[in-house]
Design a protein around this motif. Structure first.
Motif, PDB file in Angstrom:
ATOM      1  N   GLU A  67      17.240 -66.015  66.401  1.00 20.90           N
ATOM      2  CA  GLU A  67      17.245 -63.897  67.426  1.00 20.90           C
ATOM      3  C   GLU A  67      18.334 -62.930  65.819  1.00 20.90           C
ATOM      4  O   GLU A  67      18.031 -62.062  65.724  1.00 20.90           O
ATOM      5  N   GLY A 132      13.552 -55.819  80.536  1.00 20.53           N
ATOM      6  CA  GLY A 132      14.882 -55.315  80.456  1.00 20.53           C
ATOM      7  C   GLY A 132      15.569 -55.406  78.901  1.00 20.53           C
ATOM      8  O   GLY A 132      14.587 -56.022  78.114  1.00 20.53           O
ATOM      9  N   ALA A 134      18.116 -56.756  75.980  1.00 16.17           N
ATOM     10  CA  ALA A 134      19.793 -57.419  76.285  1.00 16.17           C
ATOM     11  C   ALA A 134      20.364 -57.213  75.153  1.00 16.17           C
ATOM     12  O   ALA A 134      20.820 -56.230  74.407  1.00 16.17           O
ATOM     13  N   THR A 135      19.833 -57.820  74.011  1.00 18.15           N
ATOM     14  CA  THR A 135      20.397 -57.723  72.272  1.00 18.15           C
ATOM     15  C   THR A 135      19.292 -56.362  71.909  1.00 18.15           C
ATOM     16  O   THR A 135      20.178 -56.383  70.910  1.00 18.15           O
ATOM     17  N   GLY A 161      19.375 -52.293  80.471  1.00 18.51           N
ATOM     18  CA  GLY A 161      19.713 -52.822  79.589  1.00 18.51           C
ATOM     19  C   GLY A 161      21.070 -52.994  79.518  1.00 18.51           C
ATOM     20  O   GLY A 161      22.207 -52.303  80.617  1.00 18.51           O
ATOM     21  N   SER A 162      21.714 -53.387  78.295  1.00 18.29           N
ATOM     22  CA  SER A 162      23.143 -53.305  77.556  1.00 18.29           C
ATOM     23  C   SER A 162      23.408 -52.037  77.351  1.00 18.29           C
ATOM     24  O   SER A 162      22.598 -51.516  76.222  1.00 18.29           O
ATOM     25  N   PHE A 185      26.929 -56.783  80.977  1.00 15.36           N
ATOM     26  CA  PHE A 185      25.987 -57.146  81.102  1.00 15.36           C
ATOM     27  C   PHE A 185      25.641 -58.322  81.760  1.00 15.36           C
ATOM     28  O   PHE A 185      24.997 -58.398  82.921  1.00 15.36           O
ATOM     29  N   ALA A 187      23.172 -60.860  81.685  1.00  9.14           N
ATOM     30  CA  ALA A 187      21.757 -62.105  81.351  1.00  9.14           C
ATOM     31  C   ALA A 187      20.725 -60.505  82.137  1.00  9.14           C
ATOM     32  O   ALA A 187      20.979 -60.510  83.800  1.00  9.14           O
ATOM     33  N   VAL A 188      19.120 -60.940  81.727  1.00  6.79           N
ATOM     34  CA  VAL A 188      18.213 -59.951  82.796  1.00  6.79           C
ATOM     35  C   VAL A 188      18.048 -60.562  83.610  1.00  6.79           C
ATOM     36  O   VAL A 188      17.694 -59.585  84.459  1.00  6.79           O
TER      37      VAL A 188
END
Length: 218
Positions: A67, A132, A134-135, A161-162, A185, A187-188
């Protein structure tokens, strides 16, 4: 907020409402980030009446922490590098990741483009669409590639989105559209009733559907 969208197509229709100012403009191209972003992008492009294309992005992940990206690859040989991260890696590790991701990018480009001309964004308004945020790692790479391909304006559009990812990406784009911004948030996937894994065939089908849009062909 769970189940905010029935599926990716309905999310795309909701997302298009925030992009209404781009409707029927020949310089606009909606780019679906594969794979999950393509059904969303297809719905956006259809509603706005603009061109649709695919943006294949391959993150160059640190071998022991995928990641964490030390760069990204895009179409046309475009490569972006995070030198701060890359400097911590041994060259053989970098080369192994590069070889693997170059091969996968080439496979996907061949599969998805299927005779379509190479992607060009010079002078275009590039609307980058995913399902979406996330990170934000993939979106960050996509933005860097769009800039490297000389897009005149880069818009990032996601249905959900977060806050953290949105905050980090806002300074990198010309506009960010995200109608659902829940906290916490998670997860998407929790914001979709149907969040199945998008197949290569679905990506190809979405691109074929986009070929009927008359304006702004890439």
């Amino acid at each position: 907020m769970e189940g905010s969208f029935r599926d990716r197509a309905s999310a795309g229709l909701a997302l298009a409402e925030g992009l209404a100012g781009y409707a029927w403009r020949p310089e606009v191209v909606v780019l679906g980030l594969v794979r999950g972003g393509m059904p969303v992008a297809a719905a956006v492009a259809a509603r706005l009446g603009v061109a649709l294309d695919v943006l294949v992005i391959r993150k160059l992940g640190v071998p022991w922490a995928p990641e964490v990206a030390f760069g990204a690859l895009g179409p046309g040989g475009v490569a972006v590098r995070n030198d701060d991260v890359a400097a911590r890696l041994e060259q053989p590790d970098i080369e192994r990741v590069l070889a693997r991701e170059e091969a996968e990018l080439a496979r996907r480009e061949e599969r998805y483009r299927a005779g379509r001309p190479p992607l060009t964004l010079r002078g275009k308004v590039a609307v980058l669409v995913d399902d979406g945020l996330a990170t934000g790692a993939t979106a960050r790479a996509a933005v860097a590639v769009a800039r490297a391909l000389d897009a005149a304006r880069v818009v990032l559009a996601v249905p959900v989105g977060s806050a953290r990812a949105l905050s980090a990406l806002t300074p990198l784009v010309d506009e960010l559209v995200c109608p659902v911004r829940p906290e916490p948030f998670g997860a998407v996937s929790q914001f979709y009733d149907d969040f199945h894994q998008v197949t290569d065939g679905e990506v190809a089908a979405a691109l074929r559907s986009g070929d009927v849009h008359p304006p702004g062909t890439v």
